[in-house]
Design an enzyme around this catalytic site. Structure first.
Site, PDB file in Angstrom:
ATOM      1  N   LYS A  96       0.858  -1.210   0.000  1.00 21.71           N
ATOM      2  CA  LYS A  96       0.000   0.000   0.000  1.00 21.71           C
ATOM      3  C   LYS A  96       0.881   1.243   0.000  1.00 21.71           C
ATOM      4  O   LYS A  96       0.671   2.169  -0.789  1.00 21.71           O
ATOM      5  CB  LYS A  96      -0.877   0.010   1.246  1.00 21.71           C
ATOM      6  CG  LYS A  96      -1.478   1.370   1.579  1.00 21.71           C
ATOM      7  CD  LYS A  96      -2.380   1.360   2.783  1.00 21.71           C
ATOM      8  CE  LYS A  96      -1.718   1.680   4.074  1.00 21.71           C
ATOM      9  NZ  LYS A  96      -1.539   3.093   4.416  1.00 21.71           N
ATOM     10  N   ASN A  97       1.899   1.264   0.871  1.00 21.14           N
ATOM     11  CA  ASN A  97       2.674   2.498   1.072  1.00 21.14           C
ATOM     12  C   ASN A  97       3.683   2.769  -0.028  1.00 21.14           C
ATOM     13  O   ASN A  97       4.301   3.829  -0.038  1.00 21.14           O
ATOM     14  CB  ASN A  97       3.328   2.487   2.456  1.00 21.14           C
ATOM     15  CG  ASN A  97       2.266   2.594   3.552  1.00 21.14           C
ATOM     16  OD1 ASN A  97       1.090   2.862   3.273  1.00 21.14           O
ATOM     17  ND2 ASN A  97       2.662   2.360   4.790  1.00 21.14           N
ATOM     18  N   CYS A 122      -4.900  12.524  12.846  1.00 19.24           N
ATOM     19  CA  CYS A 122      -5.684  11.291  12.808  1.00 19.24           C
ATOM     20  C   CYS A 122      -5.529  10.652  14.181  1.00 19.24           C
ATOM     21  O   CYS A 122      -4.899  11.214  15.070  1.00 19.24           O
ATOM     22  CB  CYS A 122      -5.186  10.375  11.702  1.00 19.24           C
ATOM     23  SG  CYS A 122      -3.569   9.715  12.066  1.00 19.24           S
ATOM     24  N   ARG A 180       0.150  14.739  13.087  1.00 16.94           N
ATOM     25  CA  ARG A 180       0.566  14.542  11.696  1.00 16.94           C
ATOM     26  C   ARG A 180       0.785  15.870  10.950  1.00 16.94           C
ATOM     27  O   ARG A 180       0.148  16.176   9.965  1.00 16.94           O
ATOM     28  CB  ARG A 180      -0.447  13.677  10.945  1.00 16.94           C
ATOM     29  CG  ARG A 180      -0.884  12.406  11.622  1.00 16.94           C
ATOM     30  CD  ARG A 180       0.170  11.323  11.713  1.00 16.94           C
ATOM     31  NE  ARG A 180       0.582  10.775  10.464  1.00 16.94           N
ATOM     32  CZ  ARG A 180      -0.009   9.749   9.841  1.00 16.94           C
ATOM     33  NH1 ARG A 180      -1.079   9.224  10.356  1.00 16.94           N
ATOM     34  NH2 ARG A 180       0.479   9.281   8.712  1.00 16.94           N
ATOM     35  N   ASP A 190       4.621   0.763  12.156  1.00 13.35           N
ATOM     36  CA  ASP A 190       3.373   0.127  11.691  1.00 13.35           C
ATOM     37  C   ASP A 190       3.233  -1.302  12.195  1.00 13.35           C
ATOM     38  O   ASP A 190       2.167  -1.896  12.056  1.00 13.35           O
ATOM     39  CB  ASP A 190       3.312   0.134  10.155  1.00 13.35           C
ATOM     40  CG  ASP A 190       3.173   1.545   9.627  1.00 13.35           C
ATOM     41  OD1 ASP A 190       3.346   1.739   8.418  1.00 13.35           O
ATOM     42  OD2 ASP A 190       2.928   2.466  10.437  1.00 13.35           O
ATOM     43  N   ARG A 209      -8.359  -0.370   5.005  1.00 12.67           N
ATOM     44  CA  ARG A 209      -7.489   0.630   4.371  1.00 12.67           C
ATOM     45  C   ARG A 209      -6.167  -0.006   3.942  1.00 12.67           C
ATOM     46  O   ARG A 209      -5.538   0.452   3.012  1.00 12.67           O
ATOM     47  CB  ARG A 209      -7.190   1.765   5.354  1.00 12.67           C
ATOM     48  CG  ARG A 209      -8.400   2.597   5.712  1.00 12.67           C
ATOM     49  CD  ARG A 209      -7.996   3.820   6.474  1.00 12.67           C
ATOM     50  NE  ARG A 209      -7.003   4.591   5.702  1.00 12.67           N
ATOM     51  CZ  ARG A 209      -6.358   5.640   6.202  1.00 12.67           C
ATOM     52  NH1 ARG A 209      -6.553   6.020   7.425  1.00 12.67           N
ATOM     53  NH2 ARG A 209      -5.500   6.296   5.448  1.00 12.67           N
TER      54      ARG A 209
END
Ligand code: EPZ
Length: 422
Positions: free
Chosen positions: A22-23, A116, A121, A305, A397
């Site tokens: 994803k990243n 978030c 952030r 993460d 997500r």
């Protein structure tokens, strides 16, 4: 809102395939804004964040198709330089389109991405970098408006190796004539994958032995045909799920080199780990899970993460383990939910002290963020009995077909939508 119903207590067994990252996929998709030529990106995971990124490209003026993991991006009309708040508020990384738009059109107007669950952030490192390149940044009615009469190559020393700021500045500098150097830049594998994508578009960009990213800006870039790397965070998450359930699992199509420190810590915790060219297998070794202390850090340090899924594993260790979250200021929301499942965790700001318990007990818990949600799923896979994990949209997500992959490893998990069930 969907929830997972999980009947835990089974060891995960079998083999699954890891999806594209994803990243890496998100910034590679944003690189398509740097050219009007057609771009093909392969191995793009079907995730909420990918779908939002595609909507942003379409809103800006690209024609996008997505079929069986391959995204094709073509020119439709002159690109807009403003993104709607509706999309940015759903995905903070939307802010990364600023770099390409500024490089091509000398302006970009992006809603200031809010904070978030895991932290405030800010984007100050991004903006300071754009100013170094000659832009003026102002915040007007919640929008960041970035403009430049002329952009010039520069040496930029990032105050922190921010992944997003590194990507945003790399994409911007790729079209600025001259040599731009990013010092103290992020070195995550996803950054390296974007460098490869930019090189395939004709950019002259690379990382030197000091980790400095050096960009010789080009006037124009071509299209690309790029395949995204494996998702190292998905890889780590399933390794930790296998470890916590004392299972025996093979992960295919992944890159062991991108998970080296996790593999090291899992061996220290007593697990058997075997690695091949594109596979990792894990099985329970020692009788008990040995406590291992971790501190999160920029790559190649322990990935923030993976902190939440790691905490779940340490909740079952024989002894006590410390977890220090040194990247984000509020990334322990999963801890109170794990405590509701019987864990023994004491939080002091960004430090957690975990005392191992025999097992989790089933409960209804709620995900507050993507990786915290994954940590709760792992705990539910261990707990004997039925647990529910609410707000699965967080998990969607970043994990492609999670319940399907876990069923493939023998788990008893199903997605349930209380509204549609009425
Ligand atoms: C990327 O977020 C990832 N997101 C995050 O993954 C990941 O946790 C993070 O990098 C760190 O590895 C994507 O790739 C889409 P940062 P990013 O800028 O770029 C502070 C997931 O679960 N900071 O490296 O936003 C910031 O507040 C997500 O997939 C500033 O102070 O992370 C944080 O404390 C979550 N000013 C730290 O740096 C800035 O201008 C690291 O942030 C920018 C960042």
């Amino acid at each position: 809102m969907d929830r997972f119903i999980i009947k835990g207590g089974r060891k995960l067994k079998g083999a699954i395939e890891i999806s594209g990252s994803k990243n890496a996929a998100l910034p590679v998709l944003m690189c398509t804004l740097l050219t009007d030529e057609p771009c093909i990106i392969n191995r793009v995971p079907d995730l909420r964040d990918v779908r939002i990124t595609i909507k942003i490209l379409e809103e800006l003026g690209k024609k996008v198709s997505y079929d069986k993991g391959t995204v094709t991006v073509a020119h439709k009309h002159k690109l807009a330089t403003a993104v709607s708040h509706d999309l940015v508020k759903q995905m903070r990384a939307s802010f990364w389109v600023a770099g390409p738009l500024l490089a091509r059109f000398k302006k970009a107007a992006i809603p200031l991405p809010g904070g978030c669950a895991i932290g405030v952030r800010p984007v100050d490192i991004h903006l300071k970098g754009f100013e170094k390149l000659g832009a003026k940044c102002a915040t007007e009615r919640g929008n960041v408006v970035i403009k430049a009469k002329k952009l010039s190559a520069a040496k930029i020393i990032l105050s922190f190796p921010s992944v997003g700021a590194t990507l945003n500045l790399m994409m911007c500098a790729a079209l600025i004539k001259g040599t731009t150097v990013l010092e103290n830049a992020a070195r995550e594998p996803e950054v390296d994958d974007v460098i490869k994508a930019l090189q395939s578009m004709g950019a002259s960009i690379g990382m030197d032995e000091h980790g400095h990213i050096i960009i010789e800006g080009a006037g124009k870039l071509s299209g690309m045909n790029h395949t995204v790397i494996a998702d190292r965070i998905e890889t780590g998450t399933y390794l930790l799920a296998a470890a916590a359930t004392r299972g025996d699992v093979l992960l295919k199509e992944c890159n062991p080199q991108h998970n080296e420190i996790l593999l090291e810590y899992l061996r220290e915790a007593g697990f058997n780990i075997e690695t091949g060219e594109s596979g990792i297998s894990i099985s329970a070794g020692a009788k008990k899970i040995k406590p291992v202390n971790i501190k999160t850090a920029p790559y190649p340090g322990f990935a923030t993460d993976l902190q939440a899924p790691w905490m779940t594993l340490m909740c079952l260790c024989a002894g006590a383990a410390d977890v220090s979250e040194d990247i984000f200021e509020n990334r322990f929301m999963h801890a109170p939910e794990l405590v509701r499942m019987g864990a023994d965790i004491i939080i002091d700001k960004t430090a957690a002290k975990i005392t191992g318990v025999k097992n989790f007990t089933p409960a209804a818990v709620m995900a507050s963020d993507l990786r915290g949600g994954a940590a709760l799923v792992i705990a539910a896979l261990c707990a004997r009995g039925a647990s529910e994990v609410e707000r699965v949209y967080h998990i969607d997500r970043g994990y492609e077909r999670m319940e399907e992959k876990l069923v493939g490893l023998g788990a008893n998990i199903r997605r349930f939508n209380p509204v549609s069930a009425e």
